[in-house]
Write a protein that holds these residues in place. Structure first.
Motif, PDB file in Angstrom:
ATOM      1  N   SER A 134     -10.345  66.965  -7.321  1.00 28.03           N
ATOM      2  CA  SER A 134     -11.226  65.794  -7.349  1.00 28.03           C
ATOM      3  C   SER A 134     -10.673  64.670  -6.478  1.00 28.03           C
ATOM      4  N   GLU A 137     -13.050  59.384  -8.556  1.00 32.15           N
ATOM      5  CA  GLU A 137     -13.966  59.611  -9.671  1.00 32.15           C
ATOM      6  C   GLU A 137     -15.359  59.114  -9.309  1.00 32.15           C
ATOM      7  N   THR A 188     -18.837  56.379  -6.168  1.00 27.55           N
ATOM      8  CA  THR A 188     -17.579  57.127  -6.116  1.00 27.55           C
ATOM      9  C   THR A 188     -16.445  56.184  -5.727  1.00 27.55           C
ATOM     10  N   HIS A 291     -16.598  69.734  -7.720  1.00 28.00           N
ATOM     11  CA  HIS A 291     -15.466  69.659  -8.647  1.00 28.00           C
ATOM     12  C   HIS A 291     -15.002  68.215  -8.849  1.00 28.00           C
ATOM     13  N   GLN A 292     -15.875  67.274  -8.535  1.00 23.03           N
ATOM     14  CA  GLN A 292     -15.573  65.864  -8.717  1.00 23.03           C
ATOM     15  C   GLN A 292     -15.529  65.533 -10.208  1.00 23.03           C
ATOM     16  N   MET A 293     -14.543  64.717 -10.628  1.00 24.10           N
ATOM     17  CA  MET A 293     -14.547  64.267 -12.028  1.00 24.10           C
ATOM     18  C   MET A 293     -15.562  63.136 -12.150  1.00 24.10           C
ATOM     19  N   ARG A 305     -16.501  67.629 -15.690  1.00 19.58           N
ATOM     20  CA  ARG A 305     -16.015  68.100 -14.394  1.00 19.58           C
ATOM     21  C   ARG A 305     -15.961  69.621 -14.395  1.00 19.58           C
TER      22      ARG A 305
END
Length: 365
Positions: A134, A137, A188, A291-293, A305
């Motif tokens: 990640s 966030e 983000t 796969h980003q938190m 996630r």
């Protein structure tokens, strides 16, 4: 020990998925009384980081004692969502400035970013492989009206902290692998990363004992009191007399060890579920491949996630967490499980039939 919540809230084995991914060292129980320069109660992130930092600063590791009521990793440090990021307050930046002033708000933000870098440094210094992933966030707007606040936050981050955040409007979410009917855009922040919390905890525990720090498991502190200029702590296997004392028990603290801790912490229960490994077809059907938190903009937020595939697994699992209530009775826990599953199905309708074999509670304070 006197607790605020029902006994189920303090269960030592909740069937956490993380327990299958790493095995922290098992510490022996204390069998006889001893002295210490520094006694640390609690073998989670706080206690272990404290012990390691003290040793780094020149304190003899053999004079540092860590007590753990169970074994390292049993509590919140070993079964959390694995989000290493900022976010220590529910107050937006403008309200922080109004209440504490701009200088204090800047200092607070620097402390949060420093904590992220501290974890990153620990991973490198102690050679811990914790499945990091990640790039920062992402906060997702759960209502269209929340986008104005995300735009304002982006500008505040630039003006106050020289931080370039990125806004994604609703039409662009799908192209970033963040497709869900629940969301109306995103912000983000390029700070932080996700990790496997049990692997991180295990690495810290191994590092601590590896340099000679004395660590005892299955050794609860039954009482804490002053003994002249020292502290004395009683355990089932003996007492420890220490020059200095650190209490690092967080959400699993007792209300009467010591008495003056009563009323100082209010633990909050969080619930996490985890899917089985998802296939490529399932990922593409939902359109969630990032796969980003992530978290949403609710006050009692959801956090989620996709995790990197574990060894031997063909695809990633989705971790999905949310705040729970203030009761841990079987009926309350069953209700919260139904609620979190319903929210998961609403967020990711293409995964309604996907099994979530791992779920469980975690306290934090």
């Amino acid at each position: 020990m006197r607790r605020l919540y029902e006994p189920q809230a303090y269960d030592r084995d909740v069937g956490s998925y993380w327990q299958t991914t790493a095995t922290p060292p098992r510490w022996p129980a204390l069998k006889q009384s001893r002295a210490a320069k520094i006694l640390i109660i609690g073998g989670g992130y706080t206690g272990l980081n404290c012990a390691l930092e003290l040793a780094e600063q020149g304190i003899d590791p053999h004079s540092i004692v860590v007590l753990e009521a169970c074994q390292p990793g049993w509590g919140a440090s070993g079964r959390n969502g694995g989000f290493c990021c900022t976010g220590g307050t529910k107050l937006p930046v403008d309200k922080l400035i109004a209440r504490f002033g701009e200088d204090e708000t800047r200092r607070f933000f620097k402390q949060q970013t420093a904590s992220i870098e501290s974890v990153r440094e620990n991973l490198s210094r102690y050679h811990i492989s914790a499945d990091t992933h990640s790039n920062g966030e992402t906060q997702l707007a759960h209502r269209e009206s929340e986008m104005a606040g995300l735009h304002a936050e982006k500008q505040q981050m630039k003006d106050l902290f020289s931080l370039d955040c990125r806004i994604t409007e609703k039409p662009g979410l799908s192209s970033q692998g963040l497709a869900s009917p629940e969301f109306h855009g995103a912000l983000t922040t390029p700070l932080g990363f996700a990790l496997n919390p049990m692997k991180y905890l295990s690495g810290l525990a191994q590092a601590a004992t590896g340099i000679g720090i004395a660590a005892y498991g299955g050794t609860p502190a039954l009482s804490i009191r002053r003994a002249g200029n020292n502290w004395q702590t009683d355990t089932p296997g003996g007492h420890i007399t220490a020059d200095n004392l650190v209490i690092a028990t967080n959400g699993y603290s007792s209300e009467d060890v010591p008495d003056w801790l009563s009323g100082r912490l209010l633990p909050v229960l969080s619930n996490i579920l985890l899917t089985r490994p998802l296939t490529e077809l399932e990922l593409n059907s939902q359109g969630w491949t990032s796969h980003q938190m992530c978290s949403d903009t609710r006050k009692l937020l959801h956090y989620f996630r996709l995790m990197p595939p574990a060894e031997g697994e063909a695809g990633p699992r989705m971790l999905f967490g949310m705040r729970s209530g203030t009761s841990a009775t079987p009926a309350s826990m069953a209700m919260m499980h139904r609620r979190i599953r319903a929210d998961f199905d609403r967020f990711f309708p293409a995964w309604r039939g996907v099994e979530t074999p791992s779920s469980g509670p975690v306290w934090s304070a």
